[in-house]
Design a protein around this motif. Sequence first.
Motif, PDB file in Angstrom:
ATOM      1  N   SER A 236       0.824  -1.216   0.000  1.00 20.21           N
ATOM      2  CA  SER A 236       0.000   0.000   0.000  1.00 20.21           C
ATOM      3  C   SER A 236       0.857   1.264   0.000  1.00 20.21           C
ATOM      4  O   SER A 236       0.386   2.324   0.370  1.00 20.21           O
ATOM      5  CB  SER A 236      -0.927   0.001   1.223  1.00 20.21           C
TER       6      SER A 236
ATOM      7  N   THR B 291      -3.383  -2.228  -3.624  1.00 16.74           N
ATOM      8  CA  THR B 291      -4.644  -1.487  -3.625  1.00 16.74           C
ATOM      9  C   THR B 291      -4.365  -0.008  -3.388  1.00 16.74           C
ATOM     10  O   THR B 291      -3.684   0.347  -2.418  1.00 16.74           O
ATOM     11  CB  THR B 291      -5.584  -2.014  -2.519  1.00 16.74           C
ATOM     12  N   ASN B 292      -4.880   0.856  -4.297  1.00 16.78           N
ATOM     13  CA  ASN B 292      -4.738   2.312  -4.162  1.00 16.78           C
ATOM     14  C   ASN B 292      -3.288   2.719  -3.915  1.00 16.78           C
ATOM     15  O   ASN B 292      -2.956   3.323  -2.899  1.00 16.78           O
ATOM     16  CB  ASN B 292      -5.629   2.835  -3.028  1.00 16.78           C
TER      17      ASN B 292
ATOM     18  N   ARG C 236      -9.967   0.382 -10.548  1.00 16.86           N
ATOM     19  CA  ARG C 236      -9.828   0.819  -9.159  1.00 16.86           C
ATOM     20  C   ARG C 236     -10.746  -0.024  -8.285  1.00 16.86           C
ATOM     21  O   ARG C 236     -11.595  -0.766  -8.775  1.00 16.86           O
ATOM     22  CB  ARG C 236     -10.101   2.301  -8.976  1.00 16.86           C
ATOM     23  N   TYR C 237     -10.594   0.155  -6.958  1.00 18.29           N
ATOM     24  CA  TYR C 237     -11.274  -0.747  -6.038  1.00 18.29           C
ATOM     25  C   TYR C 237     -12.720  -0.326  -5.787  1.00 18.29           C
ATOM     26  O   TYR C 237     -13.649  -1.122  -5.917  1.00 18.29           O
ATOM     27  CB  TYR C 237     -10.482  -0.823  -4.731  1.00 18.29           C
ATOM     28  N   THR C 238     -12.957   0.926  -5.415  1.00 20.37           N
ATOM     29  CA  THR C 238     -14.300   1.429  -5.138  1.00 20.37           C
ATOM     30  C   THR C 238     -14.527   2.717  -5.914  1.00 20.37           C
ATOM     31  O   THR C 238     -13.566   3.340  -6.390  1.00 20.37           O
ATOM     32  CB  THR C 238     -14.494   1.712  -3.633  1.00 20.37           C
TER      33      THR C 238
ATOM     34  N   SER D  47     -12.255   5.431  -4.634  1.00 20.74           N
ATOM     35  CA  SER D  47     -10.811   5.201  -4.545  1.00 20.74           C
ATOM     36  C   SER D  47     -10.070   6.238  -5.377  1.00 20.74           C
ATOM     37  O   SER D  47     -10.442   6.506  -6.524  1.00 20.74           O
ATOM     38  CB  SER D  47     -10.468   3.800  -5.030  1.00 20.74           C
TER      39      SER D  47
END
Length: 516
Positions: A75, A102-103, A157-159, A162
């Motif tokens: 991360s 992630t991100n 991307r995740y959400t 994000s």
Amino acid sequence: MTSPVNRRPLRAFAPAATLGAAALLLAAPLTAQALPSDTITVAAGDSIQAALNAAPAGATLQLAAGTFHEDLRISKAVTIEGAAGRGTEIRSAGSSKTIDLTNVSDVALKHLSITGADSDAARPNATGIDANGARGLTLEDIGVREFGKNGIAITNRYTPTSPVISGDITISNVQAQHNGWAGIAFYTQSSQNTTDNIDNVSFVGAANAFTDNAYNVQFGDSGNTAKVTGAQGGPVALGAITVGTAPAPVSDKAGILVLDTSAVTVAADATLALAQPRAIVAADLLPGVTVEAPVTTPEPTPTPTVEPTVEPTVEPTPEPTPTPTPTPTPTPSTQPSQAPKPTETPAAPAPAPAGNTNALLNLVKDLGLNVAATTASVQAPPGVDLTRLNPLAPFTATLPWSANDAFVDVYAYSTPTLLGSFPVVDGAVVVAGADLSKLPAGEHHIVFQGQTSKSVAVIAVAVTAAHPVAAGTPAALASTGADGALGLGVAGGILLLIGAAALGLVRRRRSQADAA
């Protein structure tokens, strides 16, 4: 036609388990040694994740050779480097994502072999490298194999909230084999229905290979409206990629699947990994993929020559002259013209493809090489046994070579020893007079690496204790060129004996049941 399955199962979240795992990681003892310039060495047996947690953003983690049984969550900006020749293996500890990004921006993974656990090949959610919102991601000299889902998955991307959208991605010398779905997949719509383009994706060099996966390379899911782009918003150029075939009912096609609006190209020298590998042609490609037109240099237009105007002159009447006797036309020679001698010389040898025998064996596994079949294709002079080579006898043999190389560097292992750079003649590497005297008695590998293509082939030999070479033996004659039995017209052979999976899948479904 079968009905499409539900392609968006609910993602199962496990926050308690995630927090517990994070607490364990933070509690793990940090034994890695810090070096100047934010470089951290991680010794065999130490925790990569513990070193990663303690490292500042932008640090470099240098991993020792050996196998690390753990799953990583990244991360922060970081470079993780394994030992040369992929001497470092990260083996799944059982999570659905062995390396989870992630991100995050500016992550580089280099010189690593990433392998699924024994149970991962049967688990539909197991992925080797899973990036959800990764910008500035570099994958260099990476092998990924034996995962139930994707070897490598890169999602936009995740959400919806994000901050990081995937892009600026470089793929160089990456091979993915034996994964349950894609070797590498790009998803422009997340599991939460967020849609974004993934921009500036670059495939670099001629060593990227995705074979023996269900779909080897995939762009998007069915019905996606976004796209993956290459440089300056153009098509994604896969270059001189090696790719296996798609599953039934299109098992005669190259396994490059475009389900969103991406445009994808392959180079004219891209390879389709059949039993007899060959160049990909337009008829091999599924919709959305084309073959790049070769770049041609136009011939210069010649400048017309203007003849000067000549004033006519009045010639006196000539005296009659006898009719000349015509010169007989010579009969054309039936002798064949001699082929010009090659003027090419080998380039300086490149570094050996692996630093030691363990790294070489990992490379053989990552590339899916069939050492026994390649060894069987070698032609040696009569009386020369590859299982009983005399180190005092110069080694001479030919190996079928289908890659586009003029010269091939040849190394002997365990510790790589350069035997020389040898020419490719009539589709075969001609090794003549190689010195084996530095090799101890026992089993060895001889590795062939193309100077241009960087293709690799490996054979197994055994060296006996040194003993004098009797005059007149095939080995002695071969070293002087007196034995004419060594032919150069070897039938074309294959370097990579790898096939494509033939799974009965008609449409692609991506399970998103695993949480970050």
